[in-house]
Enzyme design. Structure first.
Site, PDB file in Angstrom:
ATOM      1  N   CYS A 166     -56.471  38.880   0.676  1.00 42.90           N
ATOM      2  CA  CYS A 166     -55.577  37.819   1.143  1.00 42.90           C
ATOM      3  C   CYS A 166     -54.100  38.166   1.014  1.00 42.90           C
ATOM      4  CB  CYS A 166     -55.921  36.511   0.430  1.00 42.90           C
ATOM      5  SG  CYS A 166     -57.624  36.003   0.771  1.00 42.90           S
ATOM      6  N   HIS A 299     -48.154  31.655  -2.744  1.00 44.83           N
ATOM      7  CA  HIS A 299     -49.538  31.801  -2.279  1.00 44.83           C
ATOM      8  C   HIS A 299     -50.247  30.446  -2.433  1.00 44.83           C
ATOM      9  CE1 HIS A 299     -52.961  34.167  -1.082  1.00 44.83           C
ATOM     10  NE2 HIS A 299     -53.645  33.888  -2.166  1.00 44.83           N
ATOM     11  N   HIS A 336     -56.061  28.171   3.982  1.00 51.85           N
ATOM     12  CA  HIS A 336     -55.810  29.556   3.556  1.00 51.85           C
ATOM     13  C   HIS A 336     -56.270  30.474   4.684  1.00 51.85           C
ATOM     14  CE1 HIS A 336     -55.860  33.279   1.538  1.00 51.85           C
ATOM     15  NE2 HIS A 336     -56.128  32.873   0.319  1.00 51.85           N
TER      16      HIS A 336
END
Lengths: 408, 311
Positions: A166, A299, A336
């Site tokens: 990610c 994040h 996400h």
């Protein structure tokens, strides 16, 4: 601290393009993001039964015409997202394609977690049926996207794909800036892409990364994240080249860093050392002091262990400055975006610089003593952002950080 | 594009030529690679039975601590790191973890784990997914597990750029070392042979057209030349130039160093995809050379490195 590169020649972002659960037009995406809108809903493309959460940031009403890109077959969904986002970014930067007859060497740095995951699911079914389809496999592999970018856009520079879970999208933009600085190409198209698919979501569900409730980044009642899909690509070139052709400039990619926790495949390291080091290395690479940072796009996954660890890492590096600046996560709005997350969040940070407003943390609910920074709850806020950071972290202990600076 | 020459001080190599530098040198001398019908899966269903496997690979011999699960791609990568670190006699304790790095390339990654995950989800539903297999199915899992195994807390990227993957990893790793960003970098690539890859190549007609798929894991220890001298270590070769470009590799070499002879492989070991370029570089070093350019052309662009013998 390691310094990946010293950016002697400023590299700037001159075009952005995206595909997101809040729209595929940058203006629409930004307007809805700032207003605190959310693009999460029940997954419609496949049956989500059995997942911890049946909601996701799905790109709805998607239409892709292969012929518009000169293709005679339809690429994987993730590559479709990437091609559309990259095409928008090139046009936004003033480059019309194909580019193979021009003097400018354009390269590409793509990134993804799961590549052509939709084609992979189909390929596995064909393999199980004893009739494996090589064409599906070719559409599922990681290099499908950069290969298509070279072909469709007529790129004369090299193309690559970096995948560090990610953190991929942020690393791709950092590496693309390095490629321009190193002279491997004059212009780089860089970013990330991913699509929702049953098997990756089942794996993320099994890890309990996905919440059974709703995503609440940095909130006391957070219980996990919700995933999404899309793509974000930027056009990178030297400041001199951009000024010479009178291009619009979003921001300078002042520096970046990438590292690994070297600790565990899925758990954060104690003391958030890895994230601390990657933020510090990014600032060193960009020659930016902590007091110069005006905004952080975090994040902020909304998982129990991640959010306090990231908060701690920010405080470790920025000290008291951490309490003076806005820090927000856009995952509450779009989910996400996996391999695209770092890229779309870097784009959001660049828009914060250009438009003088920071995006909010949508779905922020209850303050948490362990997450004690200013997370810009639920509505965007005007701010004079000269320097912004975008932080990413991912499975395998991979971290990345990009530093953007306003070009005065 | 390198700011300074980079020393190759260790080679960890597993390929159809054998395991380790000595076995590789012996296979090169005999002119034979292990190209046989695959043994890792039943290839009788397919039109061609020909592949390059790593002969006699036993993963347990190459890991520092017991592992509950390892994909073959990760096991090969850890083995290559194990061999490379020992070959270079790296002084671990003297290097801070943040100044250690890994730069890894693979075109297909952990295919066996991807198959295991997806097959189970497709046959038994989303709740049947295994969290361990899932986390080990990521394409950056080999580099991440190597980072954990060797306490690497510096850069650890994975390049998944098809046949160019290992070249991009090698060029990036050399750039990290040349810039002074890290004390050393384990750089290279891995490809593991597996049935889905074989089946896809067969269906696409590539096996019938003569492609021999091969597996390999090759990791090079790259260090600044000066640091190697300071610690009195041996240099196997020096990388004096490294680049990627959109042009053909011969043009790339001609631009940078027109007098450098182009190296060609002495033995047919098949094609190792993302590991192919580091494999070529390693074999070039093992065969001994004065000065040569190792090159590769792919759909994503070209790569070239210039190797110099140690004097």
């Amino acid at each position: 601290m390691q310094r990946i590169s010293v950016m002697a020649q400023p590299v700037v972002i001159t075009g952005v393009g995206l595909v997101s659960p809040l729209g595929c037009d940058v203006g629409e995406f930004w307007r809805r993001l700032i207003a605190g809108e959310r693009g999460l809903s029940r997954i419609e493309r496949f049956d989500p039964t059995g997942l911890r959460n049946e909601r996701a940031g799905e790109v709805k009403s998607w239409v892709f015409e292969a012929a518009d890109f000169g293709l005679d077959s339809v690429p994987s969904l993730a590559s479709q997202f990437a091609l559309v986002a990259a095409a928008h970014a090139l046009l936004d930067a003033g480059y019309s394609w194909p580019l193979d007859s021009g003097a400018v060497r354009v390269g590409a740095v793509a990134s993804t977690n799961f590549a052509g995951a939709d084609y992979w699911e189909q390929f596995l079914r064909s393999l199980a049926a004893g009739d494996p389809k090589g064409q599906l496999f070719a559409g599922a592999v990681f290099d499908e996207t950069p290969r298509l970018m070279r072909k469709v856009f007529g790129l004369r520079g090299p193309a690559g794909l970096i995948s560090i879970a990610c953190s991929s999208g942020a690393a791709a933009i950092g590496l693309g800036a390095d490629w321009v600085r190193w002279g491997l190409c004059d212009v780089a198209v860089a970013g990330g892409h991913d699509c929702l698919a049953p098997s990756p979501l089942a794996g993320l569900s099994a890890l309990h990364t996905i919440t059974a409730d709703d995503i609440h980044p940095f909130s006391a009642n957070r219980s996990g994240t919700i995933f999404g899909e899309g793509a974000a690509y930027v056009v990178l070139e030297s400041l001199d080249a951009a000024l010479e052709r009178g291009a619009k400039i979003y921001a300078e990619v002042a520096g970046w860093a990438q590292n690994n926790n070297g600790y565990h495949m899925t758990a954060p390291d104690p003391g958030a050392e890895g994230m601390t080091q990657v933020i510090a290395a990014c600032l060193a690479n960009a020659a930016i002091s902590p007091d110069e940072v005006d905004y952080i796009n975090a994040h902020g996954t909304g998982t129990q262990p991640h959010d306090p660890a990231e908060t701690l890492a920010i405080k470790n590096v920025l000290g008291k400055r951490a309490y003076e600046i806005p820090v927000s996560s856009i995952k509450g709005a779009i989910g996400h975006l996996m391999g695209a997350a770092g890229a779309i969040e870097t784009v959001a940070a660049s828009l914060a610089i250009v438009r003088g407003i920071v995006p909010p943390t949508a779905s922020y609910t209850l303050p948490d003593p362990e997450c004690d920074l200013d997370y810009v709850p639920n509505v965007g806020r005007p701010a004079d952002v000269r320097v912004a950071l975008s932080i990413s972290a991912g499975i395998g202990g991979s971290n990345a950080c990009v530093a953007l600076r306003r070009v005065e | 594009m390198l700011a300074a020459p980079v020393a190759v001080t260790g080679i960890g190599i597993l390929s159809p030529l054998g395991i380790g530098r000595e076995a590789t040198a012996e296979a090169l001398a005999s002119g034979r690679a292990n190209i046989e019908p695959p043994t890792l899966f039943d290839a009788s269903l397919y039109g061609t039975q020909r592949a390059g496997e790593v002969p006699g690979f036993a993963p347990k011999a190459f890991v520092e601590t017991p592992k509950t699960y390892l994909d073959r791609c990760t096991a090969l990568t850890l083995a290559a790191c194990y061999l490379a670190v020992r070959d270079a006699n790296l002084p671990w304790a003297e290097s801070a973890p943040v100044r250690r790095s890994i730069s890894h390339g693979t075109a297909f990654g952990c295919l066996d784990s991807m198959v295991a995950l997806t097959s189970r989800v497709q046959s038994s539903g989303a709740r049947s997914a295994s969290p361990i297999i899932f986390s080990h199915s990521f394409i950056n899992a080999p580099a991440s597990l190597a980072a954990i195994e060797y306490s690497v807390r510096g850069p650890a990227p994975t390049f998944a750029s098809g046949d160019l993957a290992g070249a991009e990893a090698l060029v990036y790793g050399a750039s990290l070392v040349a810039s002074g960003a890290v004390d050393f970098c384990l750089a290279g690539g891995t490809e593991a042979l597996s049935e889905p890859l074989y089946a896809a190549l067969d269906d696409a007609g590539r096996l019938a057209a003569g492609l021999t798929p091969a597996e390999a894991a090759v990791m090079l220890v790259l260090e600044p030349v000066k640091a190697v001298g300071d610690r009195g270590a041996r240099i196997l070769a020096t990388i004096s130039a490294a680049a990627l470009a959109g042009e053909a590799s011969e043009e790339l070499v001609a631009i940078g160093a027109s007098d450098v002879p182009l190296w060609s492989a002495p033995v047919d070991w098949g094609h190792a995809f993302g590991a192919e370029f580091p494999l070529r570089v390693s074999v070039a070093i093992i065969t001994g050379l004065e000065r040569a350019a190792v090159t590769m052309d792919t759909e994503l662009g070209a790569a070239a490195v210039v190797l110099e013998a140690t004097r």
